[in-house]
Design an enzyme around this catalytic site. Sequence first.
Site, PDB file in Angstrom:
ATOM      1  N   THR A  93     -33.098  24.317 -67.825  1.00 33.64           N
ATOM      2  CA  THR A  93     -33.391  23.288 -66.818  1.00 33.64           C
ATOM      3  C   THR A  93     -34.814  22.816 -67.078  1.00 33.64           C
ATOM      4  OG1 THR A  93     -32.010  24.415 -65.195  1.00 33.64           O
ATOM      5  CG2 THR A  93     -33.580  22.798 -64.343  1.00 33.64           C
ATOM      6  N   LYS A 168     -28.683  17.616 -62.713  1.00 32.24           N
ATOM      7  CA  LYS A 168     -29.053  18.970 -62.265  1.00 32.24           C
ATOM      8  C   LYS A 168     -30.121  18.921 -61.160  1.00 32.24           C
ATOM      9  CE  LYS A 168     -30.122  23.433 -62.504  1.00 32.24           C
ATOM     10  NZ  LYS A 168     -29.292  24.549 -62.178  1.00 32.24           N
ATOM     11  N   LYS A 243     -38.978  25.691 -58.656  1.00 36.53           N
ATOM     12  CA  LYS A 243     -39.109  25.013 -59.966  1.00 36.53           C
ATOM     13  C   LYS A 243     -38.289  23.715 -59.969  1.00 36.53           C
ATOM     14  CE  LYS A 243     -37.497  25.256 -64.702  1.00 36.53           C
ATOM     15  NZ  LYS A 243     -36.788  25.935 -65.761  1.00 36.53           N
TER      16      LYS A 243
HETATM   17  P1  NAD Z   1     -35.426  34.076 -68.453  1.00 34.74           P
HETATM   18  O1  NAD Z   1     -36.908  34.046 -68.237  1.00 34.74           O
HETATM   19  O2  NAD Z   1     -34.667  35.300 -68.078  1.00 34.74           O
HETATM   20  O3  NAD Z   1     -35.089  33.748 -70.002  1.00 34.74           O
HETATM   21  C1  NAD Z   1     -35.826  32.860 -70.792  1.00 34.74           C
HETATM   22  C2  NAD Z   1     -36.022  33.556 -72.120  1.00 34.74           C
HETATM   23  O4  NAD Z   1     -36.648  32.654 -73.037  1.00 34.74           O
HETATM   24  C3  NAD Z   1     -36.925  34.795 -72.031  1.00 34.74           C
HETATM   25  O5  NAD Z   1     -36.198  35.924 -72.460  1.00 34.74           O
HETATM   26  C4  NAD Z   1     -38.100  34.446 -72.949  1.00 34.74           C
HETATM   27  O6  NAD Z   1     -38.598  35.559 -73.652  1.00 34.74           O
HETATM   28  C5  NAD Z   1     -37.468  33.455 -73.886  1.00 34.74           C
HETATM   29  N1  NAD Z   1     -38.427  32.605 -74.596  1.00 34.74           N
HETATM   30  C6  NAD Z   1     -39.476  31.915 -74.092  1.00 34.74           C
HETATM   31  N2  NAD Z   1     -40.087  31.232 -75.085  1.00 34.74           N
HETATM   32  C7  NAD Z   1     -39.410  31.498 -76.233  1.00 34.74           C
HETATM   33  C8  NAD Z   1     -39.550  31.106 -77.591  1.00 34.74           C
HETATM   34  N3  NAD Z   1     -40.528  30.300 -77.964  1.00 34.74           N
HETATM   35  N4  NAD Z   1     -38.660  31.567 -78.500  1.00 34.74           N
HETATM   36  C9  NAD Z   1     -37.658  32.404 -78.116  1.00 34.74           C
HETATM   37  N5  NAD Z   1     -37.470  32.826 -76.840  1.00 34.74           N
HETATM   38  C10 NAD Z   1     -38.335  32.382 -75.916  1.00 34.74           C
HETATM   39  O7  NAD Z   1     -34.858  32.798 -67.667  1.00 34.74           O
HETATM   40  P2  NAD Z   1     -33.330  32.504 -67.288  1.00 34.74           P
HETATM   41  O8  NAD Z   1     -33.093  32.926 -65.876  1.00 34.74           O
HETATM   42  O9  NAD Z   1     -32.450  32.988 -68.381  1.00 34.74           O
HETATM   43  O10 NAD Z   1     -33.358  30.908 -67.262  1.00 34.74           O
HETATM   44  C11 NAD Z   1     -33.326  30.141 -68.449  1.00 34.74           C
HETATM   45  C12 NAD Z   1     -33.215  28.679 -68.056  1.00 34.74           C
HETATM   46  O11 NAD Z   1     -32.022  28.493 -67.271  1.00 34.74           O
HETATM   47  C13 NAD Z   1     -34.373  28.167 -67.204  1.00 34.74           C
HETATM   48  O12 NAD Z   1     -34.686  26.872 -67.604  1.00 34.74           O
HETATM   49  C14 NAD Z   1     -33.814  28.220 -65.781  1.00 34.74           C
HETATM   50  O13 NAD Z   1     -34.431  27.282 -64.923  1.00 34.74           O
HETATM   51  C15 NAD Z   1     -32.359  27.876 -66.046  1.00 34.74           C
HETATM   52  N6  NAD Z   1     -31.422  28.363 -65.017  1.00 34.74           N
HETATM   53  C16 NAD Z   1     -31.527  29.638 -64.540  1.00 34.74           C
HETATM   54  C17 NAD Z   1     -30.610  30.078 -63.577  1.00 34.74           C
HETATM   55  C18 NAD Z   1     -30.682  31.483 -63.020  1.00 34.74           C
HETATM   56  O14 NAD Z   1     -30.010  31.762 -62.010  1.00 34.74           O
HETATM   57  N7  NAD Z   1     -31.422  32.390 -63.641  1.00 34.74           N
HETATM   58  C19 NAD Z   1     -29.607  29.213 -63.101  1.00 34.74           C
HETATM   59  C20 NAD Z   1     -29.505  27.926 -63.649  1.00 34.74           C
HETATM   60  C21 NAD Z   1     -30.425  27.521 -64.610  1.00 34.74           C
END
Ligand code: NAD
Length: 295
Positions: A93, A168, A243
């Site tokens: 997102t 979204k 966010k």
């Molecule tokens: P998260 O923080 O658990 O996962 C993100 C991952 O990206 C981390 O493990 C981090 O180490 C990795 N990362 C960051 N920079 C990186 C790079 N340069 N190279 C490789 N890996 C890298 O977050 P999440 O909950 O998995 O969310 C991911 C996305 O999905 C976000 O944009 C969030 O807004 C969206 N989202 C989350 C949810 C939810 O319920 N968690 C729901 C809908 C959407």
Amino acid sequence: MANIAFIGLGNMGGPMAANLVKAGHKVSGFDLVQASKDAAKADGVSIAASATDAAKGAEIVITMLPAGKHVLSVWKDLVPVVGKNTLLIDCSTIDVESARHAHAHATEHNLPSIDAPVSGGTGGAKGATLTFMAGGRDVAFAKAKPILEAMGKKIVHCGEAGAGQAAKICNNMILGISMIGVGEAFVLAEKLGLSHKALFDVASTSSGQCWSLTTYCPVPGPVPTSPANNEYKPGFAAALMLKDLRLSQEAAKASGAVTPLGGHAESIYEAFDKAGHGGVDFSGIVNHLRHLTHK
Ligand code: NAD
């Protein structure tokens, strides 16, 4: 079955990559965090030494990262190393402007791309029941759809580049506002001596009906599966709602849309977050509202 690279194996990306493996795809993954790599490896993802290593030879590259700056930086590194016609899919997102920049960067290298953010949270990621909202050209979408179907149950093509992110943040702006509205109604009902059950029984079948009430009720009791019955454990954390509301307000400013309730919802979730409740489910906002007093 396809060779897929998956960058960002966190709370969402980890289980999504695991579902691609379950569907029979060959998945090469990368994350910055060792624990995320270990968990993905246990789920059958082969772990590469870097994002670019994971992407070499992949027909499809998927990113699932925290914010626009991460996506732009990873895509900048990947675009020069991937093969001709490799499809780039960003499921994070992020702000609409960054999504459009990422698409433009891919287009400069003649690579098809889509933005495909998700709704459904970590439960949907694990159960492969996510909703995907996609933006991009028809050909890119057609190629992405069967891959997304291995991770979700509803895939909607919303329009051109950035349209998935637009859908979204508009959806989540409605959600943030409606959750506050439902929470305020329960707090007012309490002050008026009306039981939660009575308000729920009336509003859930009347014009106040909405998802925040009938599926995700913010007070314990009426909807046994809602986080209110589980000490407001997320679910969908308040910090993530904040966010998304911030993204909606940035987009509103940039596009000239006036969204006063979206702005107010952002400030209410900001106060909740500042009070240390960012890790609480976003429906816990009802407890914040209950403690507000007239000045
Ligand atoms: P998260 O923080 O658990 O996962 C993100 C991952 O990206 C981390 O493990 C981090 O180490 C990795 N990362 C960051 N920079 C990186 C790079 N340069 N190279 C490789 N890996 C890298 O977050 P999440 O909950 O998995 O969310 C991911 C996305 O999905 C976000 O944009 C969030 O807004 C969206 N989202 C989350 C949810 C939810 O319920 N968690 C729901 C809908 C959407």
